[in-house]
Design an enzyme around this catalytic site. Sequence first.
Site, PDB file in Angstrom:
ATOM      1  N   ASP A   1     -14.161  -7.766  -7.854  1.00 50.17           N
ATOM      2  CA  ASP A   1     -13.908  -6.506  -7.156  1.00 50.17           C
ATOM      3  C   ASP A   1     -12.783  -5.734  -7.830  1.00 50.17           C
ATOM      4  OD1 ASP A   1     -13.814  -4.418  -5.367  1.00 50.17           O
ATOM      5  OD2 ASP A   1     -12.794  -5.545  -3.788  1.00 50.17           O
TER       6      ASP A   1
ATOM      7  N   GLU B   1     -15.997  -4.133   3.181  1.00 54.20           N
ATOM      8  CA  GLU B   1     -14.688  -4.527   2.656  1.00 54.20           C
ATOM      9  C   GLU B   1     -13.697  -3.388   2.763  1.00 54.20           C
ATOM     10  OE1 GLU B   1     -11.580  -4.579  -0.499  1.00 54.20           O
ATOM     11  OE2 GLU B   1     -13.284  -3.220  -0.294  1.00 54.20           O
ATOM     12  N   GLU B   2     -14.175  -2.162   2.525  1.00 55.85           N
ATOM     13  CA  GLU B   2     -13.277  -1.020   2.377  1.00 55.85           C
ATOM     14  C   GLU B   2     -12.466  -0.710   3.633  1.00 55.85           C
ATOM     15  OE1 GLU B   2     -12.535   0.165  -0.309  1.00 55.85           O
ATOM     16  OE2 GLU B   2     -14.220   0.088  -1.701  1.00 55.85           O
TER      17      GLU B   2
ATOM     18  N   HIS C   1     -12.097   5.188  -5.484  1.00 53.92           N
ATOM     19  CA  HIS C   1     -12.227   5.949  -4.234  1.00 53.92           C
ATOM     20  C   HIS C   1     -12.336   7.458  -4.446  1.00 53.92           C
ATOM     21  CE1 HIS C   1     -10.169   2.481  -1.737  1.00 53.92           C
ATOM     22  NE2 HIS C   1     -11.269   2.092  -2.393  1.00 53.92           N
TER      23      HIS C   1
ATOM     24  N   HIS D   1     -18.340  -6.886  -2.832  1.00 53.06           N
ATOM     25  CA  HIS D   1     -18.682  -6.186  -1.589  1.00 53.06           C
ATOM     26  C   HIS D   1     -19.738  -5.125  -1.845  1.00 53.06           C
ATOM     27  CE1 HIS D   1     -16.183  -2.467  -2.207  1.00 53.06           C
ATOM     28  NE2 HIS D   1     -15.308  -3.284  -2.772  1.00 53.06           N
TER      29      HIS D   1
ATOM     30  N   ASP E   1     -16.665   0.280  -7.794  1.00 59.19           N
ATOM     31  CA  ASP E   1     -16.132  -0.313  -6.570  1.00 59.19           C
ATOM     32  C   ASP E   1     -17.212  -0.303  -5.496  1.00 59.19           C
ATOM     33  OD1 ASP E   1     -14.356  -1.361  -4.726  1.00 59.19           O
ATOM     34  OD2 ASP E   1     -13.360   0.548  -4.330  1.00 59.19           O
TER      35      ASP E   1
END
Length: 470
Positions: free
Chosen positions: A357, A329-330, A428, A283, A295
Amino acid sequence: MKLKYFPIAIIVTCLTTLDVAANQTPSFSKKDLKIAAELRDQALEGSKDYEIVESLTTEVGPRMAGTPGDAAAVKWGVAKLKELGFDKVWTEPVTFPTWKRGVETAEVIAPYPQPLVITALGFSVATSEEGLTAEIVQFDDLDALEKAPDNAAEGKIVFIRNRMERARDGSGYGPAVAARGSGASEAAKKGALGILIRSIGTDTDRMAHTGMMRYEEGIEKIPAAALSAPDADLLENMIRRGKSVTVSMTIGAKSGDAYTSHNVIGEITGSEKPEEYVIIGAHLDSWDLGTGALDDGAGIGITAAAAKLILGLPQRPKRSIRVIMFANEEQGLVGGKAYADAHKDDVQNIITAAESDFGAGKIWRIDSKVKPEALPAVKQMVEVMKPLGIAYGNNEAGGGPDLIPLRGKGISVFSLRQDGTDYFDYHHTPNDTLDKIDPEALRQNTAAYVIFAYLSAQFDGDFGSGFHQK
């Protein structure tokens, strides 16, 4: 420590003597296996994987869905795939609601005044401009909150203190992340005015982990944020003293207008059956706190670099290979859902798929989700990967988050399992940056993906897409 690999001739000899089922012949020619091994070794010697991640994190950086960074990432993706020499490059639209972060602060007011490090969870509502001040009520985990009396949090701020367990395969994430996803609505059902959770991560840094949450329909929406691990410890220590703990928190987040981003797609067009194709992808979006190196910049670099190696062959593989940079995607696999909807009538042409991912740790296992008749071919593929330290796992692969919608429509998938022991230290957070990537580990990933993509595109049979995978 450098990866060691065996001479190509030895690998090919082993591959042709595999113990396959009676009356079955090897699914790949000696030539195909030799080329796959050569591509693997080229990847180990060096490819464009790290260069691609560096470009994305430097030239674009944070790229949360719906932001100017998102638009810049799409433009970057198109330009990068064209630069790499793909036969076709195009975009497909993906539309979704947006959210902006705003101010986020918190502090203990009593009994021991101290600042707290928090970050709002994705799509949290805001507090009033004056903020929210209330007593803390602590719960061990989401289950404890759900089982509490209906008025257990009346007029208070819920604090869920559950800790994520570190694991190579990331298996600690699922049990812990439920608090992030559903905690706000469950707290509101108990009368809470707001919620704080221990960050869903495995680090001890004073950085909070963001991530998506969902409000249940018909339940009051309350502000939701994650605490850094040390600040969650601090709250626990204060509560342990038996005194009422009062916290003030201010969140300035707000929802925005609908926005249209794009899935970015590059294709190596097959020489014999161009309408049939293999998907590899990652992504393109990230959260806004770091630069999205792990990520999922790493996945973008791995899959694009693997395809670039195949583009360097004198002849295109039999089937097409698509590298998909999925949008958003998130915030709910939005790009993956859009691709699955747009290509729902094309499932039987998708030979198989895999998504990268899970950061940039070395791949240690490969799982498949194929029809039983294709397993001998899978085992041959794994033989080429063995010098990379990769073993076969099982036939229950998930394929990756963005492939969930396609998997539901019946495609075959593979999971190339990365070592995620430290992945959730950075997940994140502002700490998801380029320096966390080990170039050698990245090359090992690229080597595995180039084997997977090339051999899948050369496979004379089918892995079962559109027929039995439900």
